[in-house]
Design an enzyme around this catalytic site. Structure first.
Site, PDB file in Angstrom:
ATOM      1  N   LYS A  21       0.976  -1.175  -0.048  1.00 25.59           N
ATOM      2  CA  LYS A  21       0.021  -0.027   0.114  1.00 25.59           C
ATOM      3  C   LYS A  21       0.674   1.090  -0.157  1.00 25.59           C
ATOM      4  CE  LYS A  21      -3.111   0.411   3.402  1.00 25.59           C
ATOM      5  NZ  LYS A  21      -3.371   1.764   4.096  1.00 25.59           N
ATOM      6  N   SER A  22       2.073   1.241   0.741  1.00 25.95           N
ATOM      7  CA  SER A  22       2.782   2.493   0.894  1.00 25.95           C
ATOM      8  C   SER A  22       3.401   2.810  -0.429  1.00 25.95           C
ATOM      9  CB  SER A  22       3.800   2.414   1.998  1.00 25.95           C
ATOM     10  OG  SER A  22       3.362   2.141   3.305  1.00 25.95           O
ATOM     11  N   ARG A  26       2.946   5.900  -3.195  1.00 29.86           N
ATOM     12  CA  ARG A  26       3.816   6.794  -3.556  1.00 29.86           C
ATOM     13  C   ARG A  26       4.266   6.621  -5.093  1.00 29.86           C
ATOM     14  NH1 ARG A  26       4.240   5.571   1.766  1.00 29.86           N
ATOM     15  NH2 ARG A  26       5.658   6.877   3.178  1.00 29.86           N
ATOM     16  N   ARG A 118      -8.909  12.255  11.981  1.00 29.77           N
ATOM     17  CA  ARG A 118      -7.575  11.940  12.299  1.00 29.77           C
ATOM     18  C   ARG A 118      -6.576  13.121  12.113  1.00 29.77           C
ATOM     19  NH1 ARG A 118      -5.505   6.777   9.260  1.00 29.77           N
ATOM     20  NH2 ARG A 118      -4.055   7.046  10.668  1.00 29.77           N
ATOM     21  N   SER A 163       7.260   9.169  12.126  1.00 24.63           N
ATOM     22  CA  SER A 163       6.158   8.884  11.226  1.00 24.63           C
ATOM     23  C   SER A 163       6.592   8.930   9.968  1.00 24.63           C
ATOM     24  CB  SER A 163       4.960   9.755  11.588  1.00 24.63           C
ATOM     25  OG  SER A 163       4.091  10.068  10.274  1.00 24.63           O
ATOM     26  N   GLN A 165       4.619   9.194   7.357  1.00 17.65           N
ATOM     27  CA  GLN A 165       3.823  10.095   6.608  1.00 17.65           C
ATOM     28  C   GLN A 165       4.184  11.535   6.654  1.00 17.65           C
ATOM     29  OE1 GLN A 165      -0.094   9.195   8.060  1.00 17.65           O
ATOM     30  NE2 GLN A 165      -0.119   7.061   7.217  1.00 17.65           N
ATOM     31  N   ASP A 310       1.613  -1.187  12.160  1.00 15.49           N
ATOM     32  CA  ASP A 310       0.464  -1.660  11.344  1.00 15.49           C
ATOM     33  C   ASP A 310       0.325  -3.352  11.478  1.00 15.49           C
ATOM     34  OD1 ASP A 310      -0.049   0.832  10.108  1.00 15.49           O
ATOM     35  OD2 ASP A 310       1.138   0.488   8.389  1.00 15.49           O
ATOM     36  N   LYS A 337      -4.666   5.838  14.629  1.00 13.17           N
ATOM     37  CA  LYS A 337      -4.633   4.932  13.405  1.00 13.17           C
ATOM     38  C   LYS A 337      -6.225   4.966  12.936  1.00 13.17           C
ATOM     39  CE  LYS A 337      -0.279   4.258  12.838  1.00 13.17           C
ATOM     40  NZ  LYS A 337       0.217   4.922  11.607  1.00 13.17           N
ATOM     41  N   ARG A 341      -6.383   1.987  18.021  1.00 11.78           N
ATOM     42  CA  ARG A 341      -6.012   0.247  17.981  1.00 11.78           C
ATOM     43  C   ARG A 341      -5.764  -0.194  19.310  1.00 11.78           C
ATOM     44  NH1 ARG A 341      -3.080   0.304  12.164  1.00 11.78           N
ATOM     45  NH2 ARG A 341      -4.873   0.173  11.155  1.00 11.78           N
TER      46      ARG A 341
END
Ligand code: S3P
Length: 425
Positions: A21-22, A26, A118, A163, A165, A310, A337, A341
């Site tokens: 996914k990451s 990108r 978020r 992070s 992100q 994750d 998240k 979580r």
């Protein structure tokens, strides 16, 4: 709602774990920074990443998709006619903030009801500090976010959170800042952005926890990438194997990037038999992961938390099947998240008869006998899939399953190779 039956031993080889996914997010974003046509094979066709692809189209990229390879060419970011919808994806929203802050035009980023709750201050604050014009609800902390592209000043930024992100957002902003920038993080977070942009010719140097970024004077070389399988998705099947006596599995074509396979290392520390085989090395090391069942024992997880953030929900299912009490510390990031979580894992395991304790920054899980229960995912894909894996031990009902499509659309197809499942309306 799905009902999962408990599983008997299995021996499997899986070649179609969902693509990463990451890296998929990108790849389509970074294609906007290249001259010429980027080619992306094995792109993750799940809701989160398809939203990023749609956004890139709305930003003027030409996309040709034959179902196998996605070709993207761009003549620079165009002001979009549409609101840009990131769906459930924090990665999408935070990285687009960095990409768009210096682009010519006005952009509105929004997302689903979960994403709109978020925290975005972690990117809007450092972007404001370098001259970005970006606003949102609650003093720029919550989406929808509105961005008016502007010129950005160079920076030396030290982040308090590890992070990827935030780091990637600031690296993307730095590419169009007015001088050399540095970004320092407290622990190394996943480094796909650095690897991929460097592969495209960007001036990015990494020295321990500090990344130095030179602004780009011209467009970068196009990407040519086959997205490897996602270790975070593969990990559900590693746990399934580790908790099923005599089971074994081969997970093919997974990125073996050290910042991504820490959960497999944790499972190894618990006693699982795990082996890695390198088969390729383009942008990232890629290969096969072999997992075999072995009795599990409790561990403490407290370092390099961002490397397995994750996977902690799935790892917690392994904790519940291990001998002794496992502890997770320094993991407050889990609370922001797709769901909180810490609470969703602790409450879910309690419902399955497992003894847990919740702390502000983590939790403990005492291994025991998992009991069948009904679990609501709270709209969080990793919670839904983790408790489906727990069901392999004792049977389970899990509701609110739509979210699985955000990251792993063929999850149920693969689970069916291990056990019987039944969907109930
Ligand atoms: C991601 C970074 C991580 C991770 C997320 C994907 C990325 O988030 O949890 O699923 O692609 O950069 P944080 O950067 O918030 O830790």
């Amino acid at each position: 709602m799905v009902t999962i039956a408990s599983a008997k031993s299995f021996s499997l080889e899986i070649a179609d774990i969902a693509p990463d996914k990451s890296i998929s997010h990108r790849s389509v974003m970074f294609a906007m920074l290249a001259s010429g046509t980027s080619k992306i094979e094995n792109f993750l066709r799940a809701e989160d990443t398809l939203n990023s692809l749609e956004i890139v189209k709305n930003l003027g990229a030409k996309v040709v998709d034959d179902g196998e390879v996605i070709q993207i060419s761009s003549e620079g970011i165009q002001e979009p006619f549409e609101i840009l919808d990131c769906g459930n994806s924090g990665t999408g929203m935070r990285l687009f903030c960095g990409l768009l802050s210096s682009a010519n035009g006005h952009f509105i980023l929004t997302g689903d009801k979960y994403l709109r709750c978020r925290p975005m201050k972690r990117v809007t604050q450092p972007l404001h500090d370098i001259g970005a014009v970006i606003d949102g609800r609650e003093d720029s902390n919550l989406a929808p976010l509105s961005i008016r592209g502007s010129s950005l000043k160079s920076f030396d930024y030290s982040s308090k959170i590890a992070s990827a992100q935030v780091k990637s957002c600031m690296i993307l902003a730095a590419l169009h800042a007015d001088g050399i920038c540095t970004y320092t993080e407290p622990e190394l977070s996943r480094d796909h952005t650095e690897r991929m942009l460097r592969g495209m010719g960007a001036g990015i140097k990494v020295d321990a926890l500090t990344t130095t970024i030179s602004p780009i004077k011209e467009l970068l070389s196009p990407l040519s990438i086959r997205v490897p399988a996602d270790p975070s998705s593969a990990f559900f099947f590693a746990v399934a194997t580790a908790i099923t006596p005599d089971a074994s599995i081969v997970l093919q074509g997974v990125t073996l990037n050290p910042t991504r396979i820490e959960a497999f290392k944790a499972l190894e520390r618990m006693g699982a038999d795990i082996r890695y085989e390198l088969t390729d090395d383009k942008y990232e090391p890629i290969g096969n992961i072999y997992v075999k069942y072995a009795p599990l024992k409790a561990i403490v997880v407290e370092d390099n938390i961002s490397w397995l953030i994750d996977e902690l929900p799935a790892l917690s299912i392994a904790f519940a099947c291990a001998e002794g009490t496992s502890t997770v510390k320094n993991a407050e990031e889990l609370r922001v998240k797709e769901s909180d979580r810490i609470t969703t894992v602790v409450e879910g395991l309690k419902a399955c008869g497992i003894v847990t304790t919740e702390y502000a920054d983590g939790y403990t899980v005492t291994g025991g006998t998992l009991k069948s229960a009904t679990i609501d995912s709270d709209g969080d894909h990793r919670i839904a899939m983790s408790f489906i894996i727990a069901g392999l031990k004792c049977g389970m009902q899990v509701s609110d399953l739509e979210c699985i499509n955000t990251s792993f659309p063929n999850f149920f197809e693969l689970i069916k190779k291990i056990t019987d499942i039944k969907f109930i309306l």
